[in-house]
Design an enzyme around this catalytic site. Structure first.
Site, PDB file in Angstrom:
ATOM      1  N   GLY A  81       4.404  38.659  29.088  1.00  0.00           N
ATOM      2  CA  GLY A  81       5.598  37.887  29.372  1.00  0.00           C
ATOM      3  C   GLY A  81       5.625  36.625  28.553  1.00  0.00           C
ATOM      4  O   GLY A  81       4.868  36.473  27.574  1.00  0.00           O
TER       5      GLY A  81
ATOM      6  N   ASP B  49      10.361  33.847  42.501  1.00  0.00           N
ATOM      7  CA  ASP B  49      10.710  34.699  41.354  1.00  0.00           C
ATOM      8  C   ASP B  49      10.658  36.172  41.748  1.00  0.00           C
ATOM      9  O   ASP B  49      10.124  37.007  41.012  1.00  0.00           O
ATOM     10  CB  ASP B  49       9.777  34.428  40.181  1.00  0.00           C
ATOM     11  CG  ASP B  49      10.308  35.026  38.872  1.00  0.00           C
ATOM     12  OD1 ASP B  49      11.527  35.251  38.777  1.00  0.00           O
ATOM     13  OD2 ASP B  49       9.505  35.266  37.957  1.00  0.00           O
TER      14      ASP B  49
ATOM     15  N   LYS C 169      -5.448  38.764  33.774  1.00  0.00           N
ATOM     16  CA  LYS C 169      -4.242  38.068  33.340  1.00  0.00           C
ATOM     17  C   LYS C 169      -4.663  36.857  32.526  1.00  0.00           C
ATOM     18  O   LYS C 169      -5.410  36.002  33.016  1.00  0.00           O
ATOM     19  CB  LYS C 169      -3.410  37.641  34.555  1.00  0.00           C
ATOM     20  CG  LYS C 169      -2.072  37.007  34.208  1.00  0.00           C
ATOM     21  CD  LYS C 169      -1.258  36.757  35.464  1.00  0.00           C
ATOM     22  CE  LYS C 169       0.125  36.226  35.152  1.00  0.00           C
ATOM     23  NZ  LYS C 169       0.939  36.027  36.374  1.00  0.00           N
TER      24      LYS C 169
ATOM     25  N   MET D  10       4.636  33.651  29.391  1.00  0.00           N
ATOM     26  CA  MET D  10       3.520  32.740  29.593  1.00  0.00           C
ATOM     27  C   MET D  10       2.157  33.423  29.556  1.00  0.00           C
ATOM     28  O   MET D  10       1.146  32.774  29.317  1.00  0.00           O
ATOM     29  CB  MET D  10       3.677  32.011  30.938  1.00  0.00           C
ATOM     30  CG  MET D  10       4.921  31.147  31.047  1.00  0.00           C
ATOM     31  SD  MET D  10       5.089  30.395  32.680  1.00  0.00           S
ATOM     32  CE  MET D  10       3.571  29.455  32.797  1.00  0.00           C
TER      33      MET D  10
END
Length: 502
Positions: free
Chosen positions: A50, A164, A70, A52
């Site tokens: 994504g 989100d 991540k 970020m």
């Protein structure tokens, strides 16, 4: 470095095919593939990326367990605010600790400045990908929304707002024992209400199609902003479209604040009125007009699910008549439901009905005597009326409001049998008249439970339209198993005491 696209194993550049499954190998272009992070997590495949961060599939080199790693973009890792926000995702998820949220187990940074989170690996598909096949059947959409509501209930209880929610952040896992198991992820911009705000937290984050109007106008939000996002997601699941028409994503930000959503029934004519009312309440502009919290959201969702199903599967029971009571709408008028069923559904319902059997006169559908009935325990022995009244002390009743049944009169219907038993020859034991279902009726419960389970097992292949109803029935049976076994054990103990007392 090369990788096998089937098993994700890494091999040197001179290898051509995987020795395990003979699959041709692909050249790895990502420099992080093959690198070991934290001394124990070897990255073997990039799952997605994504703005970020990126997510990699990794294998724990010591225990051979698949994990998800991540990583924060390297340029953002040099920003203390972005690093803190990345760490807050781990704190938020571990504070919530819910089965429908992807677990984060560790946080770290490599010597060359790579910041990472260690996450549970979930082999599922994003809800967004499943939506590409078209709208969901209502029960499937409600099942997914309810699981999301369960996760949000816990999150809001722990003062965490996701901010989100969108189909990309909802993973759907197909398990052997559970279809459409939900896992929420990406709490990267979650707001922790009782924690200090980050620098730059006045910025608006989120996705235009699912963002709450109050979040667009102000950052002072609560859990009802997530309820709005869930309304958008549920709208999309049942209609295949977003609540607003738009040409550019920026148009959505304006329409969330200024325009009423297009009614779901306009997008898709088969949307039930109860579903439409529920969704539109989630999408109310004023947070005070939405559901109070995620607990309220789920309670009303379950009520909608009862209204959508046929009377024989989801409707309540009228205990007085032993028939299925049609759910009633919010204004008291009957909700007209489509009770047509296909062959597999009819076999399921007929099998359950056969397992339950016909109720005896004066009993509920489960064989429990109704108040005032003269049901019999055994042949020729009537059951005493144990219905409760509300006697007053002036009438000689119990001051506590509980009527204690008096002993039967000597000239009553059981007097001859009682006198004969007293005058019987002590050397000849009085035969015990047994109820074939046991003193407490637990044997009947076990028979019905086994019969229902057998009919469910027989329906191995079923169309998608009833698969979710079957999954619900199977989960209900699992919950009943322990209760039935406990009731049987209790009945056996009572019968043993009865034998000793004789």
């Amino acid at each position: 470095m090369k990788v096998c696209p089937r098993c994700s194993e890494l091999y040197p550049d001179d290898a051509d095919q995987c020795p395990k499954d003979a699959t041709p190998l692909r050249t790895v272009l990502d420099p992080l593939i093959g690198k070991t992070v934290g001394g124990r997590f070897r990255l073997i495949q990039r799952l997605g990326s994504g703005g970020m961060s990126s997510v990699y599939l990794a294998r724990h080199v010591l225990i051979d367990r698949l994990m998800a790693i991540k990583t924060l973009r390297r340029d953002l890792a040099r920003d203390p605010v972005q690093r803190d926000r990345f760490l807050r995702e781990a704190r938020a998820v571990n504070r919530i600790n819910h089965e429908n949220i992807v677990e984060i187990s560790d946080f770290g940074e490599t010597e060359d400045g790579l910041v990472y989170l260690v996450m549970e690996y979930v082999p599922g598909e994003p809800l967004l990908k499943l939506l590409a096949d078209g709208p969901f059947i209502p029960l499937r959409a409600l099942d997914i929304a309810e699981q999301c509501g369960n996760a949000l209930s816990r999150a809001h209880q722990m003062n965490v707002i996701h901010r989100d929610l969108k189909p990309e952040n909802i993973l759907i896992v197909q398990r052997r024992d559970r279809r459409d198991y939900v896992k929420l992820l990406d709490f990267g911009i979650a707001k922790i209400l009782d924690a200090p705000s980050l620098t730059g937290s006045q910025q608006i984050f989120g996705t235009p199609g699912y963002i709450a109007p109050e979040y667009i106008q102000s950052t002072d939000i609560d859990g009802r902003a997530d309820i709005y996002s869930m309304g958008c997601i549920l709208y999309e699941m049942v209609t295949g479209a977003l609540p607003f028409d738009y040409e550019y994503p920026g148009d959505l930000l304006v329409k969330h604040v200024t325009e009423a959503p297009v009614k779901p029934s306009v997008r898709h004519a088969d949307v039930h009125p109860a579903m439409e009312v529920f969704i539109l309440r989630c999408l109310a502009k004023d947070p005070d007009e939405r559901f109070r919290d995620a607990f309220h959201f789920n309670a009303e969702l379950r009520a909608v699910r009862e209204r959508l199903g046929p009377d024989s599967s989801w409707g309540g029971l009228d205990e007085k008549s032993g028939t299925h009571a049609r759910p009633r709408g919010r204004e008291g008028s009957d909700v007209h439901l489509d009770t047509s069923v296909d062959g597999d559904q009819r076999r399921l319902f007929d099998g359950i009905a056969q397992a339950l059997g016909e109720p005896r006169p004066g009993t509920t559908p489960y064989g429990v005597p109704l108040p005032g009935s003269r049901d019999t325990i055994a042949e020729g022995i009537p059951r005493e009326d144990l219905s409760l009244e509300d006697p007053s002390p002036e009438k000689g009743g119990s001051p506590a409001g509980l009527a204690i049944p008096e002993s039967p009169a000597l000239d009553g219907p059981i007097a001859p049998a009682a006198i004969e038993a007293v005058q019987a020859d002590p050397e000849t034991p009085t035969p015990l008249v047994r109820n074939r279902f046991g003193l407490l009726g637990a044997t009947r419960w076990r028979q019905r439970y086994d019969a229902i389970a057998q009919h469910l097992d027989a329906l191995e292949a079923s169309p998608p339209e009833i698969a979710h109803a079957m999954a619900f029935a199977a989960r209900t049976l699992e919950e009943l198993e322990e209760a039935v076994a406990s009731a049987q054990a209790y009945q056996e103990a009572v019968e043993a005491l009865n034998e000793r007392a004789r």
